[in-house]
Scaffold this motif. Sequence first.
Motif, PDB file in Angstrom:
ATOM      1  N   LYS A  95      20.486   1.618  19.094  1.00 44.18           N
ATOM      2  CA  LYS A  95      19.087   1.996  19.359  1.00 44.18           C
ATOM      3  C   LYS A  95      18.546   2.798  18.183  1.00 44.18           C
ATOM      4  CE  LYS A  95      18.478   3.002  23.894  1.00 44.18           C
ATOM      5  NZ  LYS A  95      17.625   2.117  24.662  1.00 44.18           N
ATOM      6  N   ASN A 106      17.794   0.630  15.148  1.00 39.18           N
ATOM      7  CA  ASN A 106      16.565  -0.149  15.360  1.00 39.18           C
ATOM      8  C   ASN A 106      15.310   0.723  15.262  1.00 39.18           C
ATOM      9  OD1 ASN A 106      17.430  -2.835  15.755  1.00 39.18           O
ATOM     10  ND2 ASN A 106      18.186  -2.293  17.799  1.00 39.18           N
ATOM     11  N   VAL A 107      15.358   1.855  15.931  1.00 40.63           N
ATOM     12  CA  VAL A 107      14.174   2.729  15.962  1.00 40.63           C
ATOM     13  C   VAL A 107      13.890   3.293  14.573  1.00 40.63           C
ATOM     14  CG1 VAL A 107      13.289   4.927  16.851  1.00 40.63           C
ATOM     15  CG2 VAL A 107      14.353   3.308  18.408  1.00 40.63           C
ATOM     16  N   ASN A 161       7.784   5.974  18.149  1.00 38.89           N
ATOM     17  CA  ASN A 161       8.726   4.863  18.303  1.00 38.89           C
ATOM     18  C   ASN A 161       9.739   5.127  19.417  1.00 38.89           C
ATOM     19  OD1 ASN A 161       8.681   2.412  16.439  1.00 38.89           O
ATOM     20  ND2 ASN A 161       8.033   4.071  15.084  1.00 38.89           N
ATOM     21  N   GLU A 201      10.336   2.976  22.666  1.00 38.80           N
ATOM     22  CA  GLU A 201      11.686   2.491  22.996  1.00 38.80           C
ATOM     23  C   GLU A 201      12.048   2.839  24.445  1.00 38.80           C
ATOM     24  OE1 GLU A 201      13.572   0.689  20.986  1.00 38.80           O
ATOM     25  OE2 GLU A 201      15.284   0.605  22.370  1.00 38.80           O
ATOM     26  N   TYR A 239       5.213  -1.123  21.953  1.00 40.89           N
ATOM     27  CA  TYR A 239       5.449  -1.089  20.505  1.00 40.89           C
ATOM     28  C   TYR A 239       4.217  -1.615  19.745  1.00 40.89           C
ATOM     29  CZ  TYR A 239      10.298   0.387  19.785  1.00 40.89           C
ATOM     30  OH  TYR A 239      11.436   1.139  19.661  1.00 40.89           O
TER      31      TYR A 239
END
Lengths: 313, 281
Positions: free
Chosen positions: B16, B19-20, B81, B85, B91
């Motif tokens: 996570k 990705n973030v 973000n 998430e 998003y």
Amino acid sequence: MGKQKLREVFSNKILEEAKKDSSIFVVCTDSRGSAMIGDFAEKLPKQFVEVGIAEQNAVSLASGLAHVGKKVYVVGPASFYSTRASEQIKVDVAYSNNNVKIIGISGGISYGNLGATHHSLQDIAFMRSVPNLDVIIPSDANQMRSIVDDLLRNEKPTYVRVGRGAVSTIYNQNETFEIGKSRVLRRGSDIAIFVCGQLLERALGVADLLKNKGYDATVIDVFTIKPIDKNTILQYSKMCGVGMTIEEHSIYGGLGGAIAEILIQENPIPLYIAGLPDRELPNGTDVEVFNAVGLTIQELTNKAITMIKHKKE
Amino acid sequence: MLKKLDSEAVKELKIKSANVRFKTVELIHNAGAGHTGGDMSAADILIALYSYMNVDPKSKNSCDRDFFIMSKGHSAEIYYNVLAEFGFLDYESLDTLGSFGSEFGGHPTNNIPGVEANTGSLGHGLGIGVGIALGLKRDNKTNQVYVLTGDGELSEGSNWEAAMSAGKYKLDNLTWIIDRNYLQISGKTEDVMPLEPLKMKINSFGFEVYTINGHKYEEIFEVLNVPFFRKPKAVIAETIKGYGIRDGENIASWHHKVPDKKQVAQMEVDMKSLIEEIKNG
């Protein structure tokens, strides 16, 4: 005509209300004595927060309390809240829309001999330029009580400034006031006098002296600086054609500035702005300083007559 | 609410995070502005908190929720973000960042779902958090309050006023986390205005203080699970400014440097490779 200290009126009123409503909180900055809020601290300790001499934290903390549903009254010297904690008032209270009321006590020059560090002569200028912040300058005890009732009913971020000494009672007991609506005390067509705070008594004195000299003045108590009562201001400025503002604030940016901003755009008339001059003030009581800078009934009346004559020419 | 971690949960959080962090770098590039360095250092703290706290985008104003105050509001891009998430935002809505009329400015406001306080001017968040925690305590409520400040931010005296009051009122529902990346806009924190001995200072204000690695989920969760000792908790989370950006780690000028196209592409490659490594590890 009796006299009462508005800070005492506030503290008695808020204690009475907080006994009935446990969500009312008072935040204090080592100013229990001068705010006359000691009784509240003793009787309702769970609704009282003492943060010491730390105005910035008082306001941020108050905003946090308001965020979890408290009706918060931050009480302390107007001079320190309106300058040192100005950013917290702007950001944490007004911009964030938290139900916090700042009760600035001993405002204007009411600390007298304590000097410029303790005077708040810029507070109206700053506070009224902050979006989403009401600005109230009560002029007597009965008005103060009515305003607190209004503050308890609304959730608007608000700055209220009161003085230190006892002020004359002008209004009747149980008379009610509405934030956003000024009060017309005299109606006359020669000059419109706009005033706020403890100088209301002097403004009425000016109107009386003018009457003796054959002139009729309108006197409007603009206790609600923001939101300002534009309609009433325009109505009487049109009727009189000349105006004067009287306030316990710098001549820059206060009530005079607020009235001038309205008039210049919608009804340009000659306007005399009476207040504290842009220079160091002599040490003295508020009354002594008022007298030294021309805020006497006699001198204000002379100015008013000059303005009226100017209009007639 | 994730309270305990096993190795699979740690892997998920790390993925996570990768990705973030990439999405944040891409967002800053597209918007043409942002506080990249501090975004990256705060990433794992935020992800851990939003996994741990009792918050729910479906009932974001619930009286039972935990409260988070993002005092270092300039790290808005990573905050937005993370909110996306965890389901508080779409998003896609973040694409408006930096454009006229967007609700997503360079600093967060409470018009944005999930944001509790308008921050950006430094040194306000801890005082607000103290007020929330005190209000909850006076009502005998058990909600927790978390505040994230930067380290350069601590030069603002208002933090210490707030710390004094947290200590005075023994706020054992308040956790103050410091993103200790040792850098601020002008250089090293210890050159600009020394903070050390930070742990001792905060301890002397009445906090129980812990120092952890702010990029290790096991350590963040462990410290969040430590019980309170009838006093507020402070966590010095040691982090890396620009964490995960090749050639951008531990460099003060990345405070608000905007990554170019090539750097974004490199970050994408690096994050994909990191994710593979995590999956296989």
